[in-house]
Motif scaffolding. Sequence first.
Motif, PDB file in Angstrom:
ATOM      1  N   THR A  31      47.876  87.101  22.753  1.00  0.00           N
ATOM      2  CA  THR A  31      48.628  85.900  23.109  1.00  0.00           C
ATOM      3  C   THR A  31      48.591  84.932  21.944  1.00  0.00           C
ATOM      4  O   THR A  31      47.633  84.875  21.187  1.00  0.00           O
ATOM      5  CB  THR A  31      48.025  85.165  24.340  1.00  0.00           C
ATOM      6  N   GLN A  32      49.638  84.144  21.834  1.00  0.00           N
ATOM      7  CA  GLN A  32      49.650  83.122  20.801  1.00  0.00           C
ATOM      8  C   GLN A  32      48.676  82.016  21.155  1.00  0.00           C
ATOM      9  O   GLN A  32      48.175  81.310  20.277  1.00  0.00           O
ATOM     10  CB  GLN A  32      51.065  82.568  20.655  1.00  0.00           C
ATOM     11  N   THR A  33      48.405  81.852  22.467  1.00  0.00           N
ATOM     12  CA  THR A  33      47.470  80.829  22.903  1.00  0.00           C
ATOM     13  C   THR A  33      46.095  81.070  22.315  1.00  0.00           C
ATOM     14  O   THR A  33      45.363  80.136  22.005  1.00  0.00           O
ATOM     15  CB  THR A  33      47.378  80.820  24.447  1.00  0.00           C
ATOM     16  N   PHE A  34      45.735  82.345  22.138  1.00  0.00           N
ATOM     17  CA  PHE A  34      44.439  82.684  21.569  1.00  0.00           C
ATOM     18  C   PHE A  34      44.273  82.033  20.200  1.00  0.00           C
ATOM     19  O   PHE A  34      43.246  81.443  19.885  1.00  0.00           O
ATOM     20  CB  PHE A  34      44.306  84.206  21.447  1.00  0.00           C
ATOM     21  N   CYS A  35      45.296  82.106  19.362  1.00  0.00           N
ATOM     22  CA  CYS A  35      45.252  81.491  18.031  1.00  0.00           C
ATOM     23  C   CYS A  35      45.308  79.973  18.132  1.00  0.00           C
ATOM     24  O   CYS A  35      44.605  79.269  17.408  1.00  0.00           O
ATOM     25  CB  CYS A  35      46.404  81.996  17.175  1.00  0.00           C
ATOM     26  N   LYS A  43      41.450  74.228  10.183  1.00  0.00           N
ATOM     27  CA  LYS A  43      40.690  74.265   8.934  1.00  0.00           C
ATOM     28  C   LYS A  43      41.016  75.481   8.081  1.00  0.00           C
ATOM     29  O   LYS A  43      40.872  75.449   6.858  1.00  0.00           O
ATOM     30  CB  LYS A  43      39.187  74.261   9.237  1.00  0.00           C
ATOM     31  N   GLY A  44      41.404  76.585   8.711  1.00  0.00           N
ATOM     32  CA  GLY A  44      41.596  77.834   7.993  1.00  0.00           C
ATOM     33  C   GLY A  44      42.987  77.978   7.413  1.00  0.00           C
ATOM     34  O   GLY A  44      43.792  77.045   7.402  1.00  0.00           O
ATOM     35  N   MET A  45      43.299  79.177   6.955  1.00  0.00           N
ATOM     36  CA  MET A  45      44.603  79.417   6.354  1.00  0.00           C
ATOM     37  C   MET A  45      45.716  79.304   7.387  1.00  0.00           C
ATOM     38  O   MET A  45      46.873  79.043   7.050  1.00  0.00           O
ATOM     39  CB  MET A  45      44.639  80.791   5.688  1.00  0.00           C
ATOM     40  N   CYS A  46      45.366  79.487   8.681  1.00  0.00           N
ATOM     41  CA  CYS A  46      46.364  79.415   9.747  1.00  0.00           C
ATOM     42  C   CYS A  46      47.017  78.037   9.833  1.00  0.00           C
ATOM     43  O   CYS A  46      48.104  77.895  10.391  1.00  0.00           O
ATOM     44  CB  CYS A  46      45.723  79.742  11.090  1.00  0.00           C
ATOM     45  N   ALA A  47      46.366  77.019   9.275  1.00  0.00           N
ATOM     46  CA  ALA A  47      46.898  75.659   9.344  1.00  0.00           C
ATOM     47  C   ALA A  47      48.241  75.544   8.637  1.00  0.00           C
ATOM     48  O   ALA A  47      49.013  74.618   8.905  1.00  0.00           O
ATOM     49  CB  ALA A  47      45.901  74.674   8.734  1.00  0.00           C
ATOM     50  N   GLY A  56      53.297  85.969  14.007  1.00  0.00           N
ATOM     51  CA  GLY A  56      53.299  87.054  13.033  1.00  0.00           C
ATOM     52  C   GLY A  56      51.918  87.324  12.478  1.00  0.00           C
ATOM     53  O   GLY A  56      51.522  88.482  12.293  1.00  0.00           O
ATOM     54  N   LEU A  57      51.160  86.250  12.212  1.00  0.00           N
ATOM     55  CA  LEU A  57      49.802  86.414  11.711  1.00  0.00           C
ATOM     56  C   LEU A  57      48.898  86.981  12.801  1.00  0.00           C
ATOM     57  O   LEU A  57      48.046  87.827  12.544  1.00  0.00           O
ATOM     58  CB  LEU A  57      49.261  85.073  11.218  1.00  0.00           C
ATOM     59  N   ALA A  58      49.111  86.515  14.041  1.00  0.00           N
ATOM     60  CA  ALA A  58      48.307  87.010  15.156  1.00  0.00           C
ATOM     61  C   ALA A  58      48.522  88.505  15.369  1.00  0.00           C
ATOM     62  O   ALA A  58      47.598  89.235  15.750  1.00  0.00           O
ATOM     63  CB  ALA A  58      48.664  86.244  16.430  1.00  0.00           C
ATOM     64  N   VAL A 133      34.635  86.188  14.190  1.00  0.00           N
ATOM     65  CA  VAL A 133      35.455  86.211  12.983  1.00  0.00           C
ATOM     66  C   VAL A 133      36.789  86.859  13.311  1.00  0.00           C
ATOM     67  O   VAL A 133      36.905  87.631  14.262  1.00  0.00           O
ATOM     68  CB  VAL A 133      34.759  86.981  11.837  1.00  0.00           C
ATOM     69  N   CYS A 134      37.797  86.521  12.522  1.00  0.00           N
ATOM     70  CA  CYS A 134      39.125  87.095  12.699  1.00  0.00           C
ATOM     71  C   CYS A 134      39.471  87.871  11.434  1.00  0.00           C
ATOM     72  O   CYS A 134      39.406  87.329  10.331  1.00  0.00           O
ATOM     73  CB  CYS A 134      40.146  85.990  12.948  1.00  0.00           C
TER      74      CYS A 134
END
Length: 261
Positions: A31-35, A43-47, A56-58, A133-134
């Motif tokens: 789910t996108q909600t997870f991310c 804080k991470g690159m996902c920002a 797409g990243l998920a 960790v992801c």
Amino acid sequence: MLFSVGSNEDAGARRAMTSGVAVGAQPAARTQTFCSSCQARAKGMCAALSAAELSGLAAISRSRVLASGLPVIHEGEHADAVYTVMSGMLKLFKMLPDGRQQITGFASAGDMIGLSYGDSFAYTAETITAATVCRFPRTGLSTMMARHPHLQGRLLAMTSIELTAAQDQILLLGCKNAAERIGSFLLALARRAEGAEKDPQPTVFLPMQKTDMSAYLGLRPETLSRQFRKLEDAGLIERVAADRIRLLNPDALSDMAGRAA
């Protein structure tokens, strides 16, 4: 591909299972909600990605839940992925020929581990606390960066921050005395703590062993303990729990450490 990264996840899982500690792996793409609910999201690159781009990243990522004392990546192993720390704390270290560990850093929520320009990991990352960790495979991440150039910009910015931290560490070890090293270390942790910028007396989390902290700071464990007592007696810090210290006067601590907070 700018970064050669990652570890053999299956090998890591086998090592964890043989240690008798359960390790969970689950698709972050479910789910996108997870991310969106991830505490490392800002804080991470996902920002760098919008909510729409995040899917797409998920889709290429997997989360892993680990107990304390387990490796995430191993120095010298093939690097085929990078990891974002979602929660918990890890220690980063290199092994010396005689078996000693040289602690090179500590990673917490939002930090990335496994970034490398070579084909193998330059260091080992091991959990200090229970952690999540992801994992992002290098090939999938390369595709995402080609599709979203701002993601590559975010990774470059994070790499620049790592370089600055390495330069600060060289300064700390080469030019600062014991009290200045500890003060700089506490202030650096405080700057990274959640909500610390709004707290005039931030509390820092210190779950690492005294031997690891002293090795990172280039001090003997007994020197570390003595200097912490001096900082407490001076009214600069207060121990509020076995693994937590409150900075009572960050400005004075910064002056003592020899740099701006």
